[in-house]
Enzyme design. Structure first.
Site, mmCIF file in Angstrom:
data_model
loop_
_atom_site.group_PDB
_atom_site.id
_atom_site.type_symbol
_atom_site.label_atom_id
_atom_site.label_comp_id
_atom_site.label_asym_id
_atom_site.label_seq_id
_atom_site.Cartn_x
_atom_site.Cartn_y
_atom_site.Cartn_z
ATOM 1 N N HIS A 44 0.794 3.363 -6.140
ATOM 2 C CA HIS A 44 0.331 3.756 -4.805
ATOM 3 C C HIS A 44 -0.018 5.235 -4.785
ATOM 4 O O HIS A 44 0.393 6.002 -5.648
ATOM 5 C CB HIS A 44 1.451 3.581 -3.766
ATOM 6 C CG HIS A 44 2.000 2.218 -3.609
ATOM 7 N ND1 HIS A 44 1.682 1.409 -2.557
ATOM 8 C CD2 HIS A 44 2.890 1.523 -4.363
ATOM 9 C CE1 HIS A 44 2.356 0.258 -2.651
ATOM 10 N NE2 HIS A 44 3.096 0.303 -3.743
ATOM 11 N N GLU A 126 4.971 5.472 -6.114
ATOM 12 C CA GLU A 126 4.056 6.237 -5.264
ATOM 13 C C GLU A 126 3.727 7.563 -5.933
ATOM 14 O O GLU A 126 4.625 8.313 -6.311
ATOM 15 C CB GLU A 126 4.717 6.565 -3.911
ATOM 16 C CG GLU A 126 5.208 5.362 -3.130
ATOM 17 C CD GLU A 126 4.180 4.812 -2.150
ATOM 18 O OE1 GLU A 126 3.066 5.374 -2.071
ATOM 19 O OE2 GLU A 126 4.507 3.824 -1.472
ATOM 20 N N HIS A 165 -2.210 -0.573 -5.324
ATOM 21 C CA HIS A 165 -1.932 -1.229 -4.049
ATOM 22 C C HIS A 165 -3.190 -1.922 -3.526
ATOM 23 O O HIS A 165 -3.137 -3.026 -2.987
ATOM 24 C CB HIS A 165 -1.420 -0.187 -3.045
ATOM 25 C CG HIS A 165 -0.722 -0.772 -1.868
ATOM 26 N ND1 HIS A 165 -0.268 -0.009 -0.817
ATOM 27 C CD2 HIS A 165 -0.387 -2.049 -1.562
ATOM 28 C CE1 HIS A 165 0.291 -0.804 0.087
ATOM 29 N NE2 HIS A 165 0.235 -2.049 -0.339
ATOM 30 N N ASP A 175 -5.206 2.708 -1.429
ATOM 31 C CA ASP A 175 -4.554 3.577 -2.407
ATOM 32 C C ASP A 175 -4.282 2.840 -3.725
ATOM 33 O O ASP A 175 -4.174 1.621 -3.708
ATOM 34 C CB ASP A 175 -3.238 4.132 -1.816
ATOM 35 C CG ASP A 175 -2.214 3.044 -1.484
ATOM 36 O OD1 ASP A 175 -2.531 2.175 -0.647
ATOM 37 O OD2 ASP A 175 -1.130 3.049 -2.092
HETATM 38 ZN ZN LIG Z 1 0.361 1.901 -1.006
#
Ligand SMILES: [Zn+2]
Length: 197
Positions: A44, A126, A165, A175
């Site tokens: 992400h 992330e 994602h 993203d």
């Molecule tokens: Zn995401």
């Protein structure tokens, strides 16, 4: 046969924790379904507020302590209960929020090869960033080492099963965005996973 390169990170499988990495426990997780090991890594991009880096806001979002009323951008996402297993900030530093054996809340409504609910069987990573902003060298390096450690700890994972994602929630999520260089990650991983001569 020679041993593979020493890992920069190590996962303790008994706890699902990354050794030597900043730990901030998120309350936003639950158990994976029975007999459901992690089989997918979801990459992400995140920044709070969007496009701004640094600051405590990702920590605060994932720990459920965002001051909803203090900032307009907090108000926009008020009540959002999200988490990810790991965040990699712009400087390449890692923070773990959820043990890998548990189910973090990062993918939302999602589907991978006809299998829905990717949170059940994935690990969420992330990168602090934005769709159109190049990610940093330090982030590519840290992500590569993290993935190497995860592949080592969880035989259910595979380099072929790493997605964005946007791949598992197309139309809903964009993203890590066009700025993320997938060929670069693949090349780094290939080099990293190759047994050393
Ligand atoms: Zn995401």
């Amino acid at each position: 046969m020679s041993a593979p390169a020493a890992a920069a990170f190590r996962v303790e499988t008994a706890t699902g924790l990354l050794i030597g990495v900043r730990q901030v426990l998120s309350p936003h997780f639950n158990a994976r379904p029975p007999q459901t090991p992690p089989e997918l890594i979801v990459v992400h991009g995140i920044s709070l507020p969007p496009g701004q880096f640094g600051g405590p806001w990702i920590d605060r979002l994932f720990t459920g302590t965002l001051p909803w009323d203090e900032h307009p951008y907090c108000k926009q996402i008020e009540g959002l209960r999200a988490s990810s297993h790991v965040v990699i900030t712009r400087d390449g530093a890692l923070t773990q929020y959820v043990p890998f054996g548990e189910r973090a809340w990062h993918a939302g409504v999602s589907e991978y090869r006809t299998r829905t609910g990717c949170n059940d069987f994935s690990i969420g990573v992330e990168l602090e960033g934005a769709d159109e902003t190049p990610y940093t060298d330090a982030q590519y390096g840290a992500l590569t080492e993290l993935i190497a450690a995860l592949l080592n700890a969880y035989p259910s994972l595979a380099p072929e099963h790493i997605v964005g994602h946007s791949d598992v929630a197309p139309g809903r999520k964009s993203d890590p965005g066009p700025a993320f260089e997938w060929p670069r990650l693949r090349a780094l991983l290939r080099a990293r996973l190759q047994p050393q001569a």
